[in-house]
Design a protein around this motif. Structure first.
Motif, PDB file in Angstrom:
ATOM      1  N   ARG A 233       5.802   3.117  16.572  1.00  0.00           N
ATOM      2  CA  ARG A 233       6.546   4.402  16.765  1.00  0.00           C
ATOM      3  C   ARG A 233       6.508   5.256  15.684  1.00  0.00           C
ATOM      4  O   ARG A 233       7.601   6.169  15.777  1.00  0.00           O
ATOM      5  CB  ARG A 233       7.933   3.929  17.146  1.00  0.00           C
ATOM      6  N   GLY A 234       5.888   5.327  15.072  1.00  0.00           N
ATOM      7  CA  GLY A 234       5.784   6.448  13.612  1.00  0.00           C
ATOM      8  C   GLY A 234       6.469   6.050  12.391  1.00  0.00           C
ATOM      9  O   GLY A 234       6.723   7.044  11.586  1.00  0.00           O
ATOM     10  N   VAL A 235       6.912   4.874  12.205  1.00  0.00           N
ATOM     11  CA  VAL A 235       7.714   4.468  11.162  1.00  0.00           C
ATOM     12  C   VAL A 235       6.834   4.115  10.135  1.00  0.00           C
ATOM     13  O   VAL A 235       6.125   3.008  10.266  1.00  0.00           O
ATOM     14  CB  VAL A 235       8.978   3.275  11.574  1.00  0.00           C
ATOM     15  N   LYS A 236       6.993   4.693   9.076  1.00  0.00           N
ATOM     16  CA  LYS A 236       6.113   4.335   7.800  1.00  0.00           C
ATOM     17  C   LYS A 236       6.723   3.148   7.086  1.00  0.00           C
ATOM     18  O   LYS A 236       8.054   3.045   7.033  1.00  0.00           O
ATOM     19  CB  LYS A 236       6.018   5.526   6.643  1.00  0.00           C
ATOM     20  N   LEU A 237       5.759   2.227   6.901  1.00  0.00           N
ATOM     21  CA  LEU A 237       6.233   0.950   6.105  1.00  0.00           C
ATOM     22  C   LEU A 237       5.566   0.964   4.608  1.00  0.00           C
ATOM     23  O   LEU A 237       4.823   1.658   4.257  1.00  0.00           O
ATOM     24  CB  LEU A 237       5.506  -0.316   7.014  1.00  0.00           C
ATOM     25  N   VAL A 238       6.142   0.084   3.847  1.00  0.00           N
ATOM     26  CA  VAL A 238       5.742  -0.183   2.499  1.00  0.00           C
ATOM     27  C   VAL A 238       4.345  -0.578   2.405  1.00  0.00           C
ATOM     28  O   VAL A 238       3.866  -0.092   1.467  1.00  0.00           O
ATOM     29  CB  VAL A 238       6.920  -1.278   1.718  1.00  0.00           C
ATOM     30  N   GLY A 239       4.011  -1.590   3.152  1.00  0.00           N
ATOM     31  CA  GLY A 239       2.602  -2.134   3.120  1.00  0.00           C
ATOM     32  C   GLY A 239       2.532  -3.297   1.935  1.00  0.00           C
ATOM     33  O   GLY A 239       3.613  -3.374   1.217  1.00  0.00           O
ATOM     34  N   THR A 240       1.571  -3.883   1.975  1.00  0.00           N
ATOM     35  CA  THR A 240       1.129  -4.853   0.962  1.00  0.00           C
ATOM     36  C   THR A 240       1.274  -4.640  -0.366  1.00  0.00           C
ATOM     37  O   THR A 240       0.363  -3.488  -0.748  1.00  0.00           O
ATOM     38  CB  THR A 240      -0.109  -5.813   1.385  1.00  0.00           C
TER      39      THR A 240
END
Length: 575
Positions: A233-240
């Motif tokens: 839905r377009g939410v940016k995540l921190v990621g690994t």
């Protein structure tokens, strides 16, 4: 035994471990694990606030905790990335990195900045320069922190709404944010998770302060990402996060940039020291302990150098994290060591633990911290109690908000210094007189009906007599001398005068000669012995009659009465 004492004095952490009580371990471990719940998300959020990769916030957290545990004197103080330093770091580093520049280059600049801050604070502690933390007066601190809070909130709003802006300064960033919202760039899912996280943090902090609101918000946000597929839905995540821990790294930057970095380091060091000493004093007072400001400087310097050598950035004391540690029973710096160990274990064995943490949640964490920086009640109190201090606070606020963080801190320091200078330049001065039914001699401004003996002026000057105010003193006495009829004696009630410098001494010689030519005697009463010693060393008694120095105001008044035959009728004259 002497060698052990010397080691413990140089490295307080050794003494802490040597005298550690096993009964403390359970409390320290519990407090350290609870503290970890704050260290991880806040470290990452404040790294982004400083314009750096989130992982650097965790490196910084671990190393500064280790550095302070070894060299810091406080038993419970918790250091780490700080919301008040983040904008200052960004303001120093980002202009030196080209647009969309290499993050590695930004990290190198930030690490060098940490080393500089560490060197400055250690030097300040070694040379016992703890007084530099006093360069920020309370009103300017209030204004600076409120301006900083507003700057942080405006800077984080786009991330909370799910987009980014390219603005320089508060007004431009606010304008770009409003334009972005108007253009429909808001990501609804990002706004929902961001506002929801902020609400959870603020509500829990307000109504259930023992529950770590940041941890709850992080857990709920990660769960929401999985349940509602927020990434789609377009939410940016921190990621690994990168796996493992960085090696010892000596940062390298162009020599031409060291001057700008050093200027930023001075401002960061001042804010960090002020924050650390004030926080340490507050918590030490609650525990019935004393604060060694110079040792605190060395401790925070060691923490910054440790962070700078492992790809970290400048740190300060965290009042909120220290409060969490204390509330959960922390007894020593073992709490910080447990927190550092837990963060390290996560980096080495579970680097993907926070990969689904939404970026808007990090923005919410920063915004919540910035709200805690703001102190509107203090502004209202300053307005009510002292308008000039309110004006200082507002000037510092506007300096930060309109000109930027680094110019703002420079303005705050300059205003604090000018405020002190103005009070020395124009100290309180008044005349004294006799008040019915009151012993002694009193300020005629407070007691307008006070009596004066004809021909006698009792003049009080509330400050050191130095180059900045020598002309003010001279002009007051000349005005008395030119009155009609002129006085015969002008008695300076010198007890509040704490110093006389050479400029003021030369002025006194000229003034005494000028008064003598008009038949007026310059007399001193209650002069402090150290000040009188200086007067004698300046050889002023060659000009000013040595018999015109009296130990008390009463003895000076009696001498005047004996010469003139005048008296206050029906009054008891004190010594």
């Amino acid at each position: 035994m002497g060698a052990v004492t010397a080691i413990e004095r140089a490295v307080p952490g050794v003494g802490m471990l040597r005298t550690y009580r096993p009964a403390w371990l359970g409390k320290d471990v519990t407090a350290g694990l609870v503290l970890t719940a704050l260290l991880v998300p806040q470290g990452m959020a404040y790294a982004e606030l400083a314009g750096l990769p989130p992982i650097t916030g965790l490196y910084t957290t671990v190393l500064c905790l280790l550095g302070y545990a070894a060299f810091g004197p406080s038993k419970v103080l918790v250091l780490g990335p700080d919301s008040s330093l983040g904008p200052m770091i960004a303001a120093t580093v980002i202009p030196l990195v080209t647009a969309n520049g290499d993050p590695g280059k930004a990290v190198a600049y930030a690490s060098m900045l940490a080393l500089m801050v560490g060197a400055i604070t250690i030097a300040a502690g070694a040379f016992r320069l703890g007084f530099i933390a006093d360069l920020l007066s309370k009103p300017t601190q209030v204004g600076y922190m409120n301006g900083l809070a507003l700057t942080i909130v405006i800077g984080q709003l786009p991330k909370l709404f799910g987009f980014s802006v390219d603005g320089d300064g508060l007004i431009e960033e606010a304008t770009e944010f409003v334009r972005g919202v108007a253009d429909g760039r808001t990501v609804p899912a990002a706004l929902a998770i961001g506002v929801g996280s902020l609400a959870v943090i603020l509500l829990l902090n307000r109504f259930l302060p023992r529950i770590p609101g940041v941890l709850v918000a992080v857990v709920l946000a990660i769960a929401a990402v999985a349940v509602f597929d927020l990434a789609a839905r377009g939410v940016k995540l921190v990621g690994t996060l990168p796996e493992g821990f960085p090696p010892l790294t000596i940062p390298t930057v162009p020599l031409t940039d060291l001057g700008l970095l050093f200027a930023g380091a001075l401002g960061i060091a001042l804010v960090s020291l002020t924050d650390t000493i004030s926080t340490a004093s507050a918590f030490a007072g609650r525990r019935g302990e004393d604060v060694n400001g110079n040792r605190e400087m060395i401790g925070i310097g060691a923490a910054n150098i440790a962070a700078g050598l492992f790809q970290g950035f400048p740190v300060s004391t965290s009042g909120s994290r220290t409060a969490v540690a204390e509330q959960n029973g922390a007894r020593s710096q073992v709490t910080g060591l447990v927190g550092a160990g837990a963060v390290t274990l996560m980096l080495v064995f579970f680097p993907g633990l926070l990969r689904n943490l939404p970026q808007p949640t990090l923005a919410a964490i920063v915004i919540a911290a910035s709200i805690s920086l703001a102190d509107l009640p203090a502004l209202r109190r300053l307005w009510r109690q002292r308008k000039s201090d309110f004006a200082l606070a507002m000037a510092a606020f506007l300096g930060v908000a309109l000109l930027g963080v680094l110019p703002g801190i420079a303005i705050a320091v300059a205003l604090s210094v000018l405020n002190v200078f103005s009070r020395v330049w124009r100290p309180y001065r008044t005349m004294l007189g006799k008040v019915e039914d009151l012993k002694g001699y009193h300020d005629i401004r407070r007691y307008p009906a006070a009596d004066a003996l004809p021909g006698l002026v009792l003049y009080r000057f509330d400050g050191p007599l130095i180059f900045a105010n020598a002309n003010t003193f001279r002009d007051d006495l000349r005005r008395f001398a030119e009155a009609t009829p002129p006085p015969r004696w002008i008695v300076v009630t010198a007890e509040p005068i704490t110093d006389v410098d050479t400029t003021a001494a030369d002025m006194l010689v000229e003034l005494d000669l000028w008064l003598n030519a008009r038949g007026i005697n310059l007399v001193f009463a209650e002069m402090k012995d150290p000040v009188k010693t200086k007067i004698e060393r300046y050889e002023l008694t060659d000009t000013i009659d040595p018999n015109h120095f009296f130990p008390t105001i009463g003895s000076a008044v009696r001498a005047y009465r004996d010469i003139t035959g005048l008296d206050w009728p029906d009054r008891d004259l004190p010594d």
